[in-house]
Design a protein around this motif. Structure first.
Motif, PDB file in Angstrom:
ATOM      1  N   SER A 143       0.830  -1.201   0.000  1.00  0.00           N
ATOM      2  CA  SER A 143       0.000   0.000   0.000  1.00  0.00           C
ATOM      3  C   SER A 143       0.866   1.255   0.000  1.00  0.00           C
ATOM      4  CB  SER A 143      -0.935   0.010   1.201  1.00  0.00           C
ATOM      5  OG  SER A 143      -0.182  -0.024   2.403  1.00  0.00           O
ATOM      6  N   ASN A 144       2.143   1.115   0.392  1.00  0.00           N
ATOM      7  CA  ASN A 144       3.036   2.267   0.413  1.00  0.00           C
ATOM      8  C   ASN A 144       4.464   1.806   0.152  1.00  0.00           C
ATOM      9  OD1 ASN A 144       4.927   4.334   1.748  1.00  0.00           O
ATOM     10  ND2 ASN A 144       2.968   5.390   1.767  1.00  0.00           N
ATOM     11  N   ALA A 189      -0.510  -2.237  -4.563  1.00  0.00           N
ATOM     12  CA  ALA A 189      -1.963  -2.275  -4.432  1.00  0.00           C
ATOM     13  C   ALA A 189      -2.547  -1.283  -5.433  1.00  0.00           C
ATOM     14  CB  ALA A 189      -2.366  -1.901  -3.008  1.00  0.00           C
ATOM     15  N   ARG A 190      -3.811  -1.402  -5.722  1.00  0.00           N
ATOM     16  CA  ARG A 190      -4.440  -0.512  -6.706  1.00  0.00           C
ATOM     17  C   ARG A 190      -4.349   0.953  -6.298  1.00  0.00           C
ATOM     18  NH1 ARG A 190      -6.219  -3.302 -10.649  1.00  0.00           N
ATOM     19  NH2 ARG A 190      -7.212  -5.305 -10.450  1.00  0.00           N
ATOM     20  N   ASP A 191      -4.284   1.216  -5.004  1.00  0.00           N
ATOM     21  CA  ASP A 191      -4.186   2.603  -4.525  1.00  0.00           C
ATOM     22  C   ASP A 191      -2.870   2.832  -3.780  1.00  0.00           C
ATOM     23  OD1 ASP A 191      -4.768   1.041  -2.363  1.00  0.00           O
ATOM     24  OD2 ASP A 191      -6.283   2.390  -1.529  1.00  0.00           O
ATOM     25  N   CYS A 192      -1.806   2.260  -4.300  1.00  0.00           N
ATOM     26  CA  CYS A 192      -0.484   2.379  -3.679  1.00  0.00           C
ATOM     27  C   CYS A 192      -0.015   3.838  -3.662  1.00  0.00           C
ATOM     28  CB  CYS A 192       0.514   1.530  -4.462  1.00  0.00           C
ATOM     29  SG  CYS A 192       2.184   1.523  -3.776  1.00  0.00           S
ATOM     30  N   THR A 193       0.659   4.214  -2.575  1.00  0.00           N
ATOM     31  CA  THR A 193       1.261   5.536  -2.465  1.00  0.00           C
ATOM     32  C   THR A 193       2.772   5.390  -2.447  1.00  0.00           C
ATOM     33  OG1 THR A 193      -0.614   6.413  -1.210  1.00  0.00           O
ATOM     34  CG2 THR A 193       1.463   7.609  -1.029  1.00  0.00           C
ATOM     35  N   ILE A 194       3.436   6.183  -3.247  1.00  0.00           N
ATOM     36  CA  ILE A 194       4.898   6.238  -3.223  1.00  0.00           C
ATOM     37  C   ILE A 194       5.263   7.523  -2.487  1.00  0.00           C
ATOM     38  CG2 ILE A 194       6.998   6.400  -4.605  1.00  0.00           C
ATOM     39  CD1 ILE A 194       5.583   4.730  -6.729  1.00  0.00           C
ATOM     40  N   SER A 195       6.030   7.363  -1.395  1.00  0.00           N
ATOM     41  CA  SER A 195       6.348   8.478  -0.507  1.00  0.00           C
ATOM     42  C   SER A 195       7.826   8.826  -0.580  1.00  0.00           C
ATOM     43  CB  SER A 195       5.989   8.113   0.938  1.00  0.00           C
ATOM     44  OG  SER A 195       4.631   7.753   1.039  1.00  0.00           O
ATOM     45  N   PHE A 196       8.098  10.135  -0.455  1.00  0.00           N
ATOM     46  CA  PHE A 196       9.469  10.632  -0.519  1.00  0.00           C
ATOM     47  C   PHE A 196       9.805  11.372   0.770  1.00  0.00           C
ATOM     48  CE2 PHE A 196       7.738  10.580  -4.850  1.00  0.00           C
ATOM     49  CZ  PHE A 196       8.616   9.689  -5.442  1.00  0.00           C
ATOM     50  N   ILE A 238      -2.073   5.078  -8.554  1.00  0.00           N
ATOM     51  CA  ILE A 238      -0.833   5.259  -7.797  1.00  0.00           C
ATOM     52  C   ILE A 238      -0.733   6.725  -7.414  1.00  0.00           C
ATOM     53  CG2 ILE A 238       1.679   5.121  -7.873  1.00  0.00           C
ATOM     54  CD1 ILE A 238       1.325   2.752  -9.816  1.00  0.00           C
ATOM     55  N   ARG A 239      -0.489   6.940  -6.122  1.00  0.00           N
ATOM     56  CA  ARG A 239      -0.420   8.292  -5.586  1.00  0.00           C
ATOM     57  C   ARG A 239       0.998   8.581  -5.126  1.00  0.00           C
ATOM     58  NH1 ARG A 239      -5.260   6.007  -3.999  1.00  0.00           N
ATOM     59  NH2 ARG A 239      -7.104   7.210  -4.560  1.00  0.00           N
ATOM     60  N   PHE A 240       1.266   9.871  -4.891  1.00  0.00           N
ATOM     61  CA  PHE A 240       2.588  10.287  -4.439  1.00  0.00           C
ATOM     62  C   PHE A 240       2.440  11.180  -3.219  1.00  0.00           C
ATOM     63  CE2 PHE A 240       2.783   9.673  -9.030  1.00  0.00           C
ATOM     64  CZ  PHE A 240       3.815   8.750  -9.133  1.00  0.00           C
ATOM     65  N   SER A 241       3.400  11.056  -2.299  1.00  0.00           N
ATOM     66  CA  SER A 241       3.416  11.942  -1.138  1.00  0.00           C
ATOM     67  C   SER A 241       4.839  12.412  -0.886  1.00  0.00           C
ATOM     68  CB  SER A 241       2.834  11.255   0.095  1.00  0.00           C
ATOM     69  OG  SER A 241       3.729  10.308   0.617  1.00  0.00           O
ATOM     70  N   LEU A 242       4.918  13.581  -0.266  1.00  0.00           N
ATOM     71  CA  LEU A 242       6.201  14.217  -0.003  1.00  0.00           C
ATOM     72  C   LEU A 242       6.149  14.846   1.377  1.00  0.00           C
ATOM     73  CD1 LEU A 242       8.958  15.510  -0.940  1.00  0.00           C
ATOM     74  CD2 LEU A 242       7.574  17.394  -1.840  1.00  0.00           C
ATOM     75  N   THR A 243       7.171  14.582   2.182  1.00  0.00           N
ATOM     76  CA  THR A 243       7.326  15.247   3.474  1.00  0.00           C
ATOM     77  C   THR A 243       8.503  16.193   3.354  1.00  0.00           C
ATOM     78  OG1 THR A 243       6.409  13.368   4.686  1.00  0.00           O
ATOM     79  CG2 THR A 243       7.790  14.896   5.924  1.00  0.00           C
ATOM     80  N   THR A 244       8.251  17.492   3.608  1.00  0.00           N
ATOM     81  CA  THR A 244       9.269  18.514   3.376  1.00  0.00           C
ATOM     82  C   THR A 244       9.187  19.625   4.413  1.00  0.00           C
ATOM     83  OG1 THR A 244      10.045  20.172   1.775  1.00  0.00           O
ATOM     84  CG2 THR A 244       7.695  19.674   1.742  1.00  0.00           C
ATOM     85  N   ASN A 245      10.294  20.317   4.601  1.00  0.00           N
ATOM     86  CA  ASN A 245      10.265  21.512   5.458  1.00  0.00           C
ATOM     87  C   ASN A 245       9.732  22.713   4.679  1.00  0.00           C
ATOM     88  OD1 ASN A 245      12.486  22.737   4.030  1.00  0.00           O
ATOM     89  ND2 ASN A 245      13.948  21.734   5.405  1.00  0.00           N
ATOM     90  N   GLY A 246       9.534  22.567   3.401  1.00  0.00           N
ATOM     91  CA  GLY A 246       8.891  23.575   2.576  1.00  0.00           C
ATOM     92  C   GLY A 246       9.780  24.702   2.084  1.00  0.00           C
ATOM     93  N   SER A 247      10.976  24.791   2.592  1.00  0.00           N
ATOM     94  CA  SER A 247      11.831  25.944   2.276  1.00  0.00           C
ATOM     95  C   SER A 247      12.236  26.025   0.809  1.00  0.00           C
ATOM     96  CB  SER A 247      13.082  25.922   3.152  1.00  0.00           C
ATOM     97  OG  SER A 247      13.881  24.790   2.841  1.00  0.00           O
ATOM     98  N   LEU A 248      12.218  24.916   0.110  1.00  0.00           N
ATOM     99  CA  LEU A 248      12.645  24.897  -1.288  1.00  0.00           C
ATOM    100  C   LEU A 248      11.474  24.903  -2.273  1.00  0.00           C
ATOM    101  CD1 LEU A 248      15.550  22.302  -0.928  1.00  0.00           C
ATOM    102  CD2 LEU A 248      15.711  24.800  -0.973  1.00  0.00           C
ATOM    103  N   LEU A 249      10.247  24.968  -1.753  1.00  0.00           N
ATOM    104  CA  LEU A 249       9.087  24.994  -2.636  1.00  0.00           C
ATOM    105  C   LEU A 249       9.062  26.302  -3.419  1.00  0.00           C
ATOM    106  CD1 LEU A 249       6.395  23.470  -0.266  1.00  0.00           C
ATOM    107  CD2 LEU A 249       7.382  22.400  -2.314  1.00  0.00           C
ATOM    108  N   ASN A 250       8.906  26.177  -4.710  1.00  0.00           N
ATOM    109  CA  ASN A 250       8.815  27.348  -5.596  1.00  0.00           C
ATOM    110  C   ASN A 250       7.729  27.050  -6.630  1.00  0.00           C
ATOM    111  OD1 ASN A 250       9.950  25.731  -7.687  1.00  0.00           O
ATOM    112  ND2 ASN A 250      12.015  26.303  -7.050  1.00  0.00           N
ATOM    113  N   ASP A 251       7.498  27.972  -7.540  1.00  0.00           N
ATOM    114  CA  ASP A 251       6.427  27.799  -8.524  1.00  0.00           C
ATOM    115  C   ASP A 251       6.599  26.538  -9.363  1.00  0.00           C
ATOM    116  OD1 ASP A 251       5.166  30.104  -7.655  1.00  0.00           O
ATOM    117  OD2 ASP A 251       6.030  31.371  -9.222  1.00  0.00           O
ATOM    118  N   ASP A 252       7.825  26.258  -9.786  1.00  0.00           N
ATOM    119  CA  ASP A 252       8.062  25.072 -10.618  1.00  0.00           C
ATOM    120  C   ASP A 252       7.752  23.786  -9.855  1.00  0.00           C
ATOM    121  OD1 ASP A 252       8.832  26.624 -12.785  1.00  0.00           O
ATOM    122  OD2 ASP A 252      10.967  26.462 -12.343  1.00  0.00           O
TER     123      ASP A 252
END
Length: 177
Positions: free
Chosen positions: A11-12, A54-61, A91-105
């Protein structure tokens, strides 16, 4: 009895992309270092585990700070999107981040691929326990993320004995955001 590996469903699938981090949080227990996931290992892991998604597997980073290895996230998403679709699979994706590098791209990429984003943000204790100066950036960023209905946002906050006095006002801030 033991079930056959052929009936196993994942599932993950989680990847720790790098040990590097651009923050030095007071309470962080992760060891920091130069290690980074080899791109060939990433490709091979997806190939190896794909039959068991699984059909609804999540790939996490995860990291360190996984956006320091954003190229690996892009590579993994491209590889998964190129796989033949299975009936009903999402298939879904997840990301855990401190957010400091998030930009428009990067936000555009996360939106296009409908990421679930876990943002590490300690509210009013942010500049005390995480990185001085990061509070203002994240407070301005959160409404932008919330405005994009294709990104699911959750906030992960840590409060210690030193910062617990900020908890109730931080929750109020998050509710208002």
């Amino acid at each position: 009895g033991l079930r056959s590996i052929d009936s196993m469903e994942l599932s993950n699938l989680a990847f720790i992309l790098t040990d590097r981090c651009n923050f030095d949080c007071a309470y962080c227990y992760e060891s920091k270092g130069p290690r980074r996931l080899d791109p060939r290992t990433l490709v091979r892991a997806i190939e190896l585990f794909r039959p068991y998604f699984a059909r609804d597997c999540t790939i996490s980073f995860y990291g360190g700070e996984p956006l320091l290895a954003f190229d690996l996230i892009q590579q993994a998403v491209a590889q998964v999107r190129a796989l033949p679709a299975r009936d009903g699979s999402a298939i879904r994706f997840s990301l855990t981040t401190n957010g400091s590098l998030l930009n428009d791209d990067i936000l555009g990429f996360l939106s296009r691929h409908r990421f679930s984003l876990s943002l590490s943000f300690d509210g009013l204790a942010q500049d005390v326990s995480r990185k001085p100066g990061s509070y203002g950036f994240l407070v301005s960023l959160i409404p932008r993320i919330l405005a994009d209905e294709r990104i699911t946002l959750e906030i992960n906050s840590v409060f210690s004995a030193e910062t617990i006095g900020h908890l109730s006002r931080s929750v109020d801030l998050l509710v208002r955001l």
